[in-house]
Design an enzyme around this catalytic site. Structure first.
Site, PDB file in Angstrom:
ATOM      1  N   VAL A  66      43.791  24.704  55.931  1.00  0.00           N
ATOM      2  CA  VAL A  66      44.011  23.737  54.847  1.00  0.00           C
ATOM      3  C   VAL A  66      42.728  23.058  54.367  1.00  0.00           C
ATOM      4  CG1 VAL A  66      46.423  23.262  55.436  1.00  0.00           C
ATOM      5  CG2 VAL A  66      44.598  21.859  56.455  1.00  0.00           C
ATOM      6  N   ASN A  92      50.885  18.024  56.517  1.00  0.00           N
ATOM      7  CA  ASN A  92      51.079  17.607  57.913  1.00  0.00           C
ATOM      8  C   ASN A  92      49.974  18.038  58.866  1.00  0.00           C
ATOM      9  OD1 ASN A  92      52.844  17.069  60.472  1.00  0.00           O
ATOM     10  ND2 ASN A  92      52.321  19.248  60.561  1.00  0.00           N
ATOM     11  N   TYR A 164      39.747  10.441  64.494  1.00  0.00           N
ATOM     12  CA  TYR A 164      41.180  10.529  64.176  1.00  0.00           C
ATOM     13  C   TYR A 164      41.657   9.280  63.435  1.00  0.00           C
ATOM     14  CZ  TYR A 164      46.185  11.328  64.828  1.00  0.00           C
ATOM     15  OH  TYR A 164      47.529  11.517  64.613  1.00  0.00           O
ATOM     16  N   LYS A 168      43.178   8.869  59.549  1.00  0.00           N
ATOM     17  CA  LYS A 168      44.495   8.325  59.213  1.00  0.00           C
ATOM     18  C   LYS A 168      44.368   7.038  58.387  1.00  0.00           C
ATOM     19  CE  LYS A 168      46.749  11.645  61.215  1.00  0.00           C
ATOM     20  NZ  LYS A 168      47.494  12.656  60.426  1.00  0.00           N
TER      21      LYS A 168
HETATM   22  C1  BGC Z   1      48.553  10.624  67.951  1.00  0.00           C
HETATM   23  C2  BGC Z   1      49.156  10.720  69.325  1.00  0.00           C
HETATM   24  C3  BGC Z   1      49.480   9.333  69.857  1.00  0.00           C
HETATM   25  C4  BGC Z   1      50.253   8.506  68.847  1.00  0.00           C
HETATM   26  C5  BGC Z   1      50.430   7.062  69.283  1.00  0.00           C
HETATM   27  C6  BGC Z   1      49.478   9.829  67.076  1.00  0.00           C
HETATM   28  O1  BGC Z   1      49.017   9.795  65.764  1.00  0.00           O
HETATM   29  O2  BGC Z   1      48.349  11.950  67.424  1.00  0.00           O
HETATM   30  O3  BGC Z   1      48.256  11.366  70.206  1.00  0.00           O
HETATM   31  O4  BGC Z   1      50.254   9.452  71.034  1.00  0.00           O
HETATM   32  O5  BGC Z   1      49.583   8.526  67.608  1.00  0.00           O
HETATM   33  O6  BGC Z   1      49.258   6.486  69.770  1.00  0.00           O
END
Ligand code: BGC
Length: 266
Positions: A66, A92, A164, A168
């Site tokens: 993607v 996703n 990460y 997000k």
């Molecule tokens: C993560 C998980 C985590 C959850 C809550 C998700 O976005 O990918 O690894 O357990 O958030 O913290």
């Protein structure tokens, strides 16, 4: 009774495992023909497609990275060739490459941003173009629906996971800005923000008694989520039942975003 997503076509990226897999199953059960995108697990995606067909549905598995615009283009071509168009797009695909800041390589930073943020940009961009190309269809009040897979970490900071969490956090404003831009065309863009859902991505957080106990302290509702919890939310957000829901993040997290540390008088 007619199924909620009857006669609609849904594309789900990252559908060969975890949340994407569960969302694909749920959308198919609600009557949508599904295009199952996968990156490397062809066998799992083909198996799910076969199961859906066996149950009387329609499904096609399509490989694509993607974060590569030409592969996104080919994936949408495949949707058009098989089902004519697409009505629902679930962006996703996502990954984690966790480490403390000093140990995080540039490759690990870039890989996560490429899939989790750039991948959703490219997927949503192609979706908007396809909705515009084909014009309205009698199957839904909206011209098209885009669901971004976010996370509670679009608002909860996460030490040791800056790539990460940044991806997000980026999705939060990407989704809202895009929703504002295309709502006048009756394209609905929303996010789902899952909390801890039992999938391979967070296995180490729930697969031992000690880890599970620690995780449950973060979840007021007292259980880890499952992919059906997210699938049900996706069906609703993709359907006309949520026709007035535009630019919203739906948290499906058992209360993880309720600051559980304050439950006992802070
Ligand atoms: C993560 C998980 C985590 C959850 C809550 C998700 O976005 O990918 O690894 O357990 O958030 O913290």
């Amino acid at each position: 009774m007619e199924k909620l997503l009857a006669n609609q076509v849904a594309l789900i990226t990252g559908a060969s495992s975890g949340i994407g897999y569960g969302v694909a199953q749920a959308l198919a059960a609600a009557g949508a023909a599904v295009v199952l995108n996968y990156h490397s697990h062809a066998e799992a995606a083909e198996k799910l497609a076969e199961e859906i067909r066996h149950a009387g549905g329609a499904a096609l598995a399509v490989q694509a990275n993607v974060s590569d615009p030409s592969q996104i283009e080919q994936m949408f071509d495949a949707c058009r060739a098989e089902f004519g168009t697409v009505d629902i797009v679930v962006a996703n695909s996502g990954m984690q490459k966790d480490s403390a800041i000093a140990d995080m390589t540039l490759d690990d930073w870039q890989a996560v941003i490429a899939t989790n943020l750039t991948g959703q940009f490219l997927t949503a961009q192609a979706a908007v173009k396809e909705f515009r190309r084909r014009g309205s269809r009698p199957v839904s009040k909206a011209l098209g629906k885009i669901i971004c897979m976010s996370s509670v970490h679009e608002i909860i900071p996460w030490a040791g996971h800056v790539n990460y969490a940044a991806s997000k956090g980026g999705i939060q404003m990407f989704m809202k800005s895009l929703a504002q831009e295309v709502a006048p065309e009756r394209i609905r863009v929303n996010s789902i923000a899952p909390g801890a859902i039992r999938t391979p991505i967070n296995k180490s957080a729930w697969d031992s008694d000690a880890a599970l106990k620690k995780l449950l302290e973060l979840i007021p509702y007292g259980r880890v989520g499952n992919v059906e919890d997210i699938g049900n939310a996706a069906v609703w957000l993709a359907s006309d039942q949520s026709d007035y829901v535009v630019g919203t993040t739906l948290f499906v997290d058992g209360g993880m975003t309720l600051y559980p540390g304050f439950a006992d008088n802070g």
